[in-house]
Design an enzyme around this catalytic site. Structure first.
Site, short mmCIF file in Angstrom:
data_model
loop_
_atom_site.label_atom_id
_atom_site.label_comp_id
_atom_site.label_asym_id
_atom_site.label_seq_id
_atom_site.Cartn_x
_atom_site.Cartn_y
_atom_site.Cartn_z
N CYS B 154 0.80 -1.23 0.00
CA CYS B 154 0.00 0.00 0.00
C CYS B 154 0.83 1.28 0.00
O CYS B 154 0.28 2.37 -0.13
CB CYS B 154 -0.96 -0.01 1.19
SG CYS B 154 -1.93 -1.51 1.25
N HIS B 287 -2.95 8.43 5.24
CA HIS B 287 -3.27 7.12 4.65
C HIS B 287 -4.77 6.85 4.90
O HIS B 287 -5.47 6.46 3.98
CB HIS B 287 -2.39 6.05 5.30
CG HIS B 287 -2.43 4.73 4.62
ND1 HIS B 287 -2.16 4.56 3.29
CD2 HIS B 287 -2.71 3.49 5.11
CE1 HIS B 287 -2.27 3.28 2.97
NE2 HIS B 287 -2.61 2.61 4.05
N GLU B 298 -2.45 5.98 13.15
CA GLU B 298 -1.98 7.10 12.32
C GLU B 298 -2.26 8.44 13.00
O GLU B 298 -1.44 9.37 12.95
CB GLU B 298 -2.67 7.03 10.96
CG GLU B 298 -2.02 7.90 9.91
CD GLU B 298 -2.69 7.77 8.55
OE1 GLU B 298 -3.74 7.09 8.45
OE2 GLU B 298 -2.17 8.36 7.60
N LYS B 319 -9.61 8.26 0.76
CA LYS B 319 -10.06 6.88 0.55
C LYS B 319 -11.57 6.74 0.70
O LYS B 319 -12.15 5.76 0.23
CB LYS B 319 -9.31 5.93 1.48
CG LYS B 319 -7.82 5.81 1.08
CD LYS B 319 -7.10 4.74 1.85
CE LYS B 319 -5.68 4.53 1.35
NZ LYS B 319 -4.75 5.62 1.66
N HIS B 324 -9.44 2.34 -1.28
CA HIS B 324 -8.01 2.12 -1.05
C HIS B 324 -7.44 1.48 -2.32
O HIS B 324 -7.65 0.29 -2.57
CB HIS B 324 -7.82 1.21 0.16
CG HIS B 324 -6.38 1.07 0.58
ND1 HIS B 324 -5.33 1.49 -0.21
CD2 HIS B 324 -5.82 0.58 1.72
CE1 HIS B 324 -4.18 1.24 0.40
NE2 HIS B 324 -4.46 0.69 1.59
N PHE B 382 1.23 -3.10 4.67
CA PHE B 382 1.45 -4.38 5.34
C PHE B 382 2.95 -4.51 5.67
O PHE B 382 3.80 -4.07 4.91
CB PHE B 382 1.08 -5.53 4.40
CG PHE B 382 -0.36 -5.95 4.46
CD1 PHE B 382 -1.28 -5.27 5.24
CD2 PHE B 382 -0.81 -7.03 3.71
CE1 PHE B 382 -2.60 -5.67 5.29
CE2 PHE B 382 -2.13 -7.43 3.75
CZ PHE B 382 -3.03 -6.76 4.55
#
Lengths: 343, 395
Positions: B154, B287, B298, B319, B324, B382
């Site tokens: 990502c 994000h 975050e 998003k 995403h 990830f």
């Protein structure tokens, strides 16, 4: 002036954990048929040194990269140590297992534990957890040239100070299904397919570190448009990269005495030998793909072998070049140092 | 280090297939979340996804995979937007992707499982190799400079833009086409569903009642060049790329570090590289996946960076609008960040309704005009694979 150094090398490959016996392996490889892949020995203790629970779900790529990175990094790993990992064909095994489960029984059959390992950066993610590498990670895909692409990028990141030091190299696992596909795409006489993980530890300092195997003398990369599954004409690419290393780092490729060049298929091998004969007449050419097998990790294996040979004073100046199908190309120049360290 | 300018952008995603359409929809707070139509979703926990808006496929080779078509479309728009008549021969290309051409490889694999052999060419199975997109762009556009394909899940295209920045800043390249692309696949939509992090409705980043993310698809590219080169050709400079940071959580395969340690480290690094203080940051494009764990972690990282200014600086995630887009997310969000700087305006955080008191961030529900000197675009992946870019207003 700050220089870059190779301070460690680690391997998980057809030769086991070490690369010291690559010369002997080279003579064996000459006899190997191109249809016979060069695989990581199934009894190699690749989980050694890691807690069993932490490696239970790891696929071969992640496990091998963790082991090779650990061996390259050694005991002294700084908090800012990062990783650059090159993948040839990526995490095929977990992807295939997930797709098979879905195809047979639908979405609900997808194993949750497997999904995180289907992403390209799984080896880097697992190594950061197991080895506590917090300095960032970049995973690159550059097919046959992936391992060298990663080493070159690591040099760039360490030089710029974005990583204080880096473990860099490549990993590829020859999933049996993939082997079935790839072997039909290879011409007769090609180097055998391979698998494994090879890592270098790259550091930066004004003075030579005690454990340095060799010095990084320069690097370059270039591209030539070519369809994704076809090699470009490689001689102009090799020449362009040699020229750039000379222009940017003052390193003359014609004085290289050890060369690792593209040799996955016979036409590449011939083009490489012809170029080397013209450009680096004193250089001994090693076709690493015939020794380690052709895969994305092998070019990092070549860099590891070069670093070891330089540390043993078997060579003074090594040039490693790799070109991928599709036309991306990378080059790394390494030089011997006085009182080289461990291998 | 040389200064790096952004001189052109192109995009295709759920809310638009051009930069003006994307920005308009973003500022209006529109969302393209809907049930998947590209493949059957029987048995799935949530069928919610964002499919890319239709885009004209004139002059796009039919043999390209879906992801490469989107990439080529966005790349061409970026080049046209930059005002470059002809690309220099040594232009580089840097592409981030998560699964690349996997949709076509999935079909090929199922064909093999069903019939014992592949009816098309065996190479179809290898469509998913992430390098394929950069290779095809290179061939179609005649790019002979450095080439990179980043597969950082990502944060892939944040890193691909960071790599392009480094090439130009260090003098290894003068101009790079940089971005990312990803397409919807059964693997990613199904995979996130098995992790139980997909929303049953729509993503609501940083919202008190958020219930998860949805997978999206799209592509975005930026033309990045040395500022000197841009000025010498009198190009319009939309923003400058000032810094790049990357870090690893070293914590868990899928869960972010609870205190956002990696996210904070990479934001600090990109500010340090640029010589910009946290007090000079006026906007953060987060994000913001809208999962419980990501947004909480975050928010802690952003709060730790901005300190008391966390309650003033607008933090937005796109998003909720575009989903995403995995490997393309960083590039899409970089386009949004550059547009915010170029327009001196922040879009609303689509889907956001009520603040999560624990987050402590200021998340705008309406578009806002404000002075933006520097803005951070942050992406987390990830394996705790984090990356951040700092963009600034051109002098």
């Amino acid at each position: 002036m700050t220089s870059l150094w190779v301070e460690g090398a680690g391997a998980v490959g057809p030769l086991g954990f070490g690369l010291e016996k690559f010369e002997a392996a080279g003579s064996i490889a000459k006899e190997a048929k191109y249809e016979t892949p060069r695989l990581v020995p199934s009894d190699l203790p690749v989980r050694d040194g890691f807690p069993p629970a932490a490696t239970r779900w790891l696929d071969a790529s992640s496990l091998w990269w963790c082991q090779a990175a650990s061996r390259a990094a050694g005991e002294a790993v700084g908090a800012g140590c990062g990783q650059v990992v090159g993948l040839g064909w990526g995490s095929i095994q977990p992807v295939r297992e997930i797709e098979s489960a879905f195809h047979g029984r639908g979405f609900s059959a997808i194993p949750p534990a497997l999904f995180p390992f289907s992403v390209g950066n799984a080896p880097a993610g697992q190594a950061s957890i197991l080895l506590k590498l917090r300095g960032g990670a970049v995973t690159l895909n550059a097919k046959e040239a992936a391992g060298l692409a990663a080493a070159v990028e690591a040099c760039r990141l360490v030089k710029a100070g974005l990583m204080s030091e880096a473990v860099a190299g490549g990993v590829d696992h020859l999933d049996p299904f993939l082997l079935g596909i790839l072997k039909h795409l290879r011409p007769k006489g090609a180097a055998p397919l391979g698998e494994g993980a090879y890592a270098l530890k790259i550091t930066s300092s004004d003075e030579k570190p005690g454990g340095a195997l060799c010095r990084v003398a320069g690097w370059s990369q270039a591209g030539e448009p070519s369809p994704p599954h076809r090699y470009p004409e490689i001689a102009p690419l090799l020449e362009k990269m040699a020229e750039e290393i000379n222009a940017r780092f003052g390193w003359d490729a014609s004085r290289a005495d050890m060369l690792f060049l593209p040799g996955e298929i016979p036409s590449l091998e011939k083009a490489s030998m012809d170029w080397a004969g013209r450009r680096c007449p004193r250089g001994r050419v090693v076709n690493v793909q015939r020794i380690l097998g052709a895969c994305g990790a092998s070019s990092a294996g070549a860099a590891c072998i070069a670093a070891i040979a330089l540390s043993r004073r078997e060579a003074g100046r090594a040039l490693i070049m790799a070109v991928a199908t599709g036309g991306a190309a990378y080059a790394l120049a390494l030089e011997k140092v006085e009182n080289a360290g461990r291998t | 280090m040389r200064q790096v300018a952004v001189t052109g952008m192109g995009i295709v995603c759920g809310i638009g297939s051009s930069v003006p359409a994307f920005w308009r929809a973003l500022c209006e707070g529109r969302s393209a979340v809907a049930d998947a139509t590209r493949f059957g979703t029987g048995g799935i926990r949530s069928p919610r996804v964002v499919e890319a808006a239709p885009f004209p496929e004139d002059n796009i080779p039919a043999w390209l995979s879906r992801v490469d078509k989107m990439a080529f479309y966005a790349a061409r728009e970026a080049l046209a937007d930059s005002g470059l008549g002809k690309l220099p021969a040594d232009a580089g290309v840097s592409v981030g992707t998560g699964v690349g051409g996997l949709p076509e490889s999935e079909e090929a694999y199922f064909d093999i499982l069903d019939h014992g052999r592949l009816s098309g060419h065996l190479k179809k199975f290898l469509n998913h190799l992430p390098a394929t997109t950069a290779d095809n762009l290179s061939t179609l556009l005649g790019l002979r400079g450095p080439r990179a394909s980043v597969a950082n899940a990502c944060s892939s295209s944040t890193a691909s833009l960071g790599q392009a920045w480094l090439w130009i800043a260090s003098g290894e390249a003068d101009l790079v086409l940089a971005g990312g692309a990803d397409a919807l696949t059964r693997l990613t939509v199904g995979g996130f569903n098995t992790l139980r992090v997909v929303s049953q409705d729509r993503p609501r980043p940083f919202d008190r009642e958020r219930d998860g993310m949805v997978v999206g698809e799209g592509a975005a590219f930026l033309v990045m060049e040395s500022l000197e080169r841009a000025l010498s050709r009198r190009a319009r400079v939309l923003a400058v790329v000032e810094g790049y940071g990357l870090s690893s959580d070293a914590h868990h395969a899928t869960q972010p570090h609870p205190e956002g340690a990696g996210a904070l480290a990479c934001m600090r690094q990109c500010l340090s590289v640029a010589g910009v203080a946290p007090e000079e940051v006026d906007h953060v494009n987060a994000h913001g996946t809208a999962t419980i764990a990501n947004d909480a972690s975050e928010a802690r990282a952003i709060s730790a960076l901005l300190k008391e200014r966390a309650s003033i600086v607008p933090v937005v995630s796109i998003k909720g609008a575009v989903g995403h887009c995995l490997g393309a997310a960083g590039a899409l969000e970089a386009v949004a960040t550059v547009l915010a700087i170029a327009n001196q305006e922040v879009p609303p955080c689509a889907g956001f309704r009520s603040a999560d008191s624990a987050a402590g961030l200021r998340v705008p529900a309406e578009r806002e005009r404000l002075e933006i000197r520097h803005a951070i675009s942050l992406n987390l992946a990830f394996g705790g694979n984090d990356a951040a870019l700092l963009f600034g207003r051109p002098a």
